[in-house]
Scaffold this motif. Structure first.
Motif, PDB file in Angstrom:
ATOM      1  N   THR A 171       7.052   5.673  56.178  1.00 42.30           N
ATOM      2  CA  THR A 171       8.363   5.365  55.618  1.00 42.30           C
ATOM      3  C   THR A 171       8.191   4.974  54.158  1.00 42.30           C
ATOM      4  N   THR A 172       9.266   5.082  53.422  1.00 44.49           N
ATOM      5  CA  THR A 172       9.274   4.653  52.031  1.00 44.49           C
ATOM      6  C   THR A 172      10.705   4.355  51.657  1.00 44.49           C
ATOM      7  N   GLN A 173      10.934   3.970  50.423  1.00 43.16           N
ATOM      8  CA  GLN A 173      12.281   3.651  49.977  1.00 43.16           C
ATOM      9  C   GLN A 173      12.383   3.844  48.477  1.00 43.16           C
ATOM     10  N   GLY A 174      13.606   3.877  47.999  1.00 43.33           N
ATOM     11  CA  GLY A 174      13.855   3.971  46.567  1.00 43.33           C
ATOM     12  C   GLY A 174      15.156   3.277  46.220  1.00 43.33           C
ATOM     13  N   LEU A 201       4.443  11.517  51.588  1.00 46.14           N
ATOM     14  CA  LEU A 201       4.018  12.681  52.352  1.00 46.14           C
ATOM     15  C   LEU A 201       2.703  13.232  51.815  1.00 46.14           C
ATOM     16  N   ALA A 202       2.567  13.309  50.492  1.00 46.07           N
ATOM     17  CA  ALA A 202       1.320  13.801  49.899  1.00 46.07           C
ATOM     18  C   ALA A 202       0.137  12.940  50.321  1.00 46.07           C
ATOM     19  N   MET A 203       0.320  11.630  50.342  1.00 46.87           N
ATOM     20  CA  MET A 203      -0.780  10.735  50.719  1.00 46.87           C
ATOM     21  C   MET A 203      -1.203  10.940  52.171  1.00 46.87           C
ATOM     22  N   VAL A 204      -0.235  11.060  53.088  1.00 47.52           N
ATOM     23  CA  VAL A 204      -0.586  11.213  54.499  1.00 47.52           C
ATOM     24  C   VAL A 204      -1.180  12.601  54.769  1.00 47.52           C
ATOM     25  N   VAL A 205      -0.679  13.635  54.088  1.00 48.95           N
ATOM     26  CA  VAL A 205      -1.247  14.983  54.243  1.00 48.95           C
ATOM     27  C   VAL A 205      -2.682  14.996  53.713  1.00 48.95           C
ATOM     28  N   ASP A 206      -2.900  14.432  52.519  1.00 53.71           N
ATOM     29  CA  ASP A 206      -4.256  14.373  51.950  1.00 53.71           C
ATOM     30  C   ASP A 206      -5.218  13.654  52.882  1.00 53.71           C
ATOM     31  N   TYR A 252      13.635  10.180  46.851  1.00 50.55           N
ATOM     32  CA  TYR A 252      13.085  11.527  47.018  1.00 50.55           C
ATOM     33  C   TYR A 252      11.669  11.600  46.447  1.00 50.55           C
ATOM     34  N   PHE A 253      11.485  11.055  45.235  1.00 48.79           N
ATOM     35  CA  PHE A 253      10.155  11.027  44.611  1.00 48.79           C
ATOM     36  C   PHE A 253       9.169  10.240  45.469  1.00 48.79           C
ATOM     37  N   MET A 254       9.591   9.091  45.964  1.00 46.94           N
ATOM     38  CA  MET A 254       8.719   8.261  46.796  1.00 46.94           C
ATOM     39  C   MET A 254       8.387   8.965  48.116  1.00 46.94           C
ATOM     40  N   ALA A 255       9.342   9.727  48.647  1.00 46.92           N
ATOM     41  CA  ALA A 255       9.089  10.483  49.883  1.00 46.92           C
ATOM     42  C   ALA A 255       8.031  11.559  49.643  1.00 46.92           C
ATOM     43  N   GLN A 256       8.115  12.254  48.504  1.00 48.50           N
ATOM     44  CA  GLN A 256       7.090  13.253  48.173  1.00 48.50           C
ATOM     45  C   GLN A 256       5.716  12.588  48.070  1.00 48.50           C
ATOM     46  N   ASP A 257       5.664  11.447  47.431  1.00 52.96           N
ATOM     47  CA  ASP A 257       4.406  10.720  47.260  1.00 52.96           C
ATOM     48  C   ASP A 257       3.842  10.266  48.603  1.00 52.96           C
TER      49      ASP A 257
END
Length: 95
Positions: free
Chosen positions: A34-37, A51-56, A44-49
């Protein structure tokens, strides 16, 4: 064998945070992520970040990604890119 470099997209739900303001974001394919802004753009930017961290982390550990669920009403697709470790960068440390 892990997935190759590329972009991965997952549905995310954006919900207004009525108590604190801004938006909360969650991924049903990634429980606990989860994240928030403070506004929709930041969320949206925080969601991309996030997701990128968990995928990596998942791919770097040699694990498989969960399949992306179909988009449901009220969700947005969020994409993250994975490039893997840069072996050339790591070679600089070896003499």
């Amino acid at each position: 064998m892990s997935e190759a470099s590329g972009a991965y997209a997952y549905p995310a739900r954006f919900e207004p945070d009525l108590k604190n303001g801004g938006f909360q974001v969650s991924f049903r394919d990634w429980p606990g992520v989860t994240t928030q802004g403070d506004d929709e753009g930041e969320a949206y930017f925080m969601a991309q970040d996030a997701l990128a961290m968990v995928v990596d982390e998942t791919l770097d550990r040699g694990r498989k990604l969960p399949p992306a669920s179909p988009l449901q009403p009220g969700e947005r697709m969020i994409a993250a890119e994975y490039h893997g470790w840069d072996d050339e960068e790591d070679d600089d440390d070896v003499e």
